[in-house]
Design a protein around this motif. Structure first.
Motif, PDB file in Angstrom:
ATOM      1  N   ARG A 150       1.773  -8.686  -4.859  1.00  0.00           N
ATOM      2  CA  ARG A 150       1.133  -8.205  -6.084  1.00  0.00           C
ATOM      3  C   ARG A 150      -0.384  -8.158  -5.941  1.00  0.00           C
ATOM      4  N   GLU A 151      -0.937  -9.175  -5.315  1.00  0.00           N
ATOM      5  CA  GLU A 151      -2.393  -9.176  -5.118  1.00  0.00           C
ATOM      6  C   GLU A 151      -2.804  -8.052  -4.178  1.00  0.00           C
ATOM      7  N   ARG A 197       0.817  -1.226   0.000  1.00  0.00           N
ATOM      8  CA  ARG A 197       0.000   0.000   0.000  1.00  0.00           C
ATOM      9  C   ARG A 197       0.843   1.265   0.000  1.00  0.00           C
ATOM     10  N   GLY A 245      -2.766  -4.548  -5.883  1.00  0.00           N
ATOM     11  CA  GLY A 245      -3.807  -4.238  -6.853  1.00  0.00           C
ATOM     12  C   GLY A 245      -3.273  -3.431  -8.024  1.00  0.00           C
ATOM     13  N   GLU A 246      -3.871  -2.270  -8.262  1.00  0.00           N
ATOM     14  CA  GLU A 246      -3.472  -1.434  -9.394  1.00  0.00           C
ATOM     15  C   GLU A 246      -2.056  -0.887  -9.237  1.00  0.00           C
ATOM     16  N   ARG A 247      -1.510  -0.902  -8.034  1.00  0.00           N
ATOM     17  CA  ARG A 247      -0.151  -0.408  -7.801  1.00  0.00           C
ATOM     18  C   ARG A 247       0.910  -1.453  -8.146  1.00  0.00           C
ATOM     19  N   ALA A 248       0.527  -2.681  -8.408  1.00  0.00           N
ATOM     20  CA  ALA A 248       1.492  -3.779  -8.512  1.00  0.00           C
ATOM     21  C   ALA A 248       2.595  -3.495  -9.523  1.00  0.00           C
ATOM     22  N   ASP A 249       2.242  -2.975 -10.680  1.00  0.00           N
ATOM     23  CA  ASP A 249       3.252  -2.741 -11.718  1.00  0.00           C
ATOM     24  C   ASP A 249       4.177  -1.582 -11.393  1.00  0.00           C
ATOM     25  N   ASP A 250       3.796  -0.753 -10.424  1.00  0.00           N
ATOM     26  CA  ASP A 250       4.626   0.389 -10.045  1.00  0.00           C
ATOM     27  C   ASP A 250       5.676   0.019  -8.998  1.00  0.00           C
TER      28      ASP A 250
END
Length: 301
Positions: free
Chosen positions: A210-211, A179, A214-219
């Motif tokens: 990664r789970e 987070r 969420g949307e932050r995973a690739d960052d």
């Protein structure tokens, strides 16, 4: 350019991956000239970041980073601060001054602290794991609040806060890292149990992050702590790890992702595997392995 926004590479599966980054933690105190000589050596060997741990008996992290900044141009980081030793307002002052005095090269690594004898030596209570995480969460909130204020003096050079690394292995710590962090660091024992294959345990922890992100995973940039590097034919010294993980056999210890043994090319291939399979692109070694790991780095540039 921020190390977190460097151009991406393409792996063998055609997926975008982050470029490799390599760090080294300096552990032994010494004179100013001795320490700065080691810092220059780390940069000359190809390391991207020089890191300082936060343990009694080792160099004080913030003064050491400022000293290293005088003779290097690479990134400088804490790996990691024992946040339980600090109050947020005092820590914010040290972070901001260090970020200014290193020309905005600071990366802020935070952990909860885990070694009770150090708390005893510092005459500080040793809270439960949950309370230490509570304090870490509180500290991160306060740092963000303080640095967002135009009235806070000194101000950080990197806005809104220097890149944040959080190291941990448990579910709650990894949810917090997913987070809040820019960089998530996995320690030697990430998810490890005597009946679990070490790499599978690491894979599970990566998937958990990664789970949770969420949307932050690739960052997120993912870091793996490298406890030792032995380039064959030298034999690895596993005595320290046998003390840390007494239930593990020598064979199991050699399977730990953070224990690298083999030829330079074999170790380089293993790091490629970690990056392409799990997205781990940032690897941090310790001072004892600085020269050996540099031989591997040369194959990855």
């Amino acid at each position: 350019m921020s190390p977190l926004s460097d151009p991406q590479a393409i792996d063998k599966n055609g997926q975008t991956t982050r470029p490799f980054r390599f760090g080294v933690s300096l552990l032994t105190p010494g004179s100013r000239s001795e320490f700065q000589s080691k810092a220059r050596r780390a940069e000359d060997l190809g390391y991207d970041i020089l890191q300082m741990p936060d343990h009694l008996g080792m160099p004080a992290p913030f003064p050491a980073l400022v000293s290293a900044a005088e003779v290097t141009s690479i990134r400088l980081g804490t790996f990691v601060l024992n946040t339980s030793f600090y109050r947020p307002a005092l820590l914010a002052r040290d972070i901001a001054d260090t970020d200014q005095l290193t020309d905005g090269r600071l990366e802020l690594g935070l952990g909860t602290g885990y070694n009770q004898p150090e708390f005893d030596a510092a005459e500080l209570p040793f809270p439960s794991g949950g309370k230490r995480i509570d304090h870490l969460e509180h500290t991160i909130r306060e740092l963000r609040r303080l640095f967002a204020s135009t009235d806070h003096v000194p101000a950080v050079r990197q806005k809104p806060i220097p890149p944040l690394l959080i190291a941990g292995t448990g579910d709650r710590m990894l949810r917090l890292a997913a987070r809040e962090a820019d960089i998530v660091a996995f320690p030697l024992n990430a998810g490890i149990k005597p009946d679990t294959e070490p790499e599978k345990a690491l894979a599970e922890r990566v998937a958990f992050v990664r789970e949770a992100a969420g949307e932050r995973a690739d960052d997120l940039e993912l870091n793996l702590f490298i406890a030792t590097v032995t380039v064959t034919p030298d034999k690895p010294d596993l005595s320290l790890f046998q003390q840390m993980l007494p239930s593990f056999s020598e064979e199991q210890l050699l399977q730990l992702p953070g224990v690298l043994v083999g030829s330079e090319q074999q170790i380089a291939e293993k790091l490629h595997h970690y990056r392409e399979t799990y997205g781990i692109s940032y690897f941090g070694a310790v001072e004892d392995s600085m020269e050996a790991f540099a031989k591997v780095i040369a194959h990855l540039r």
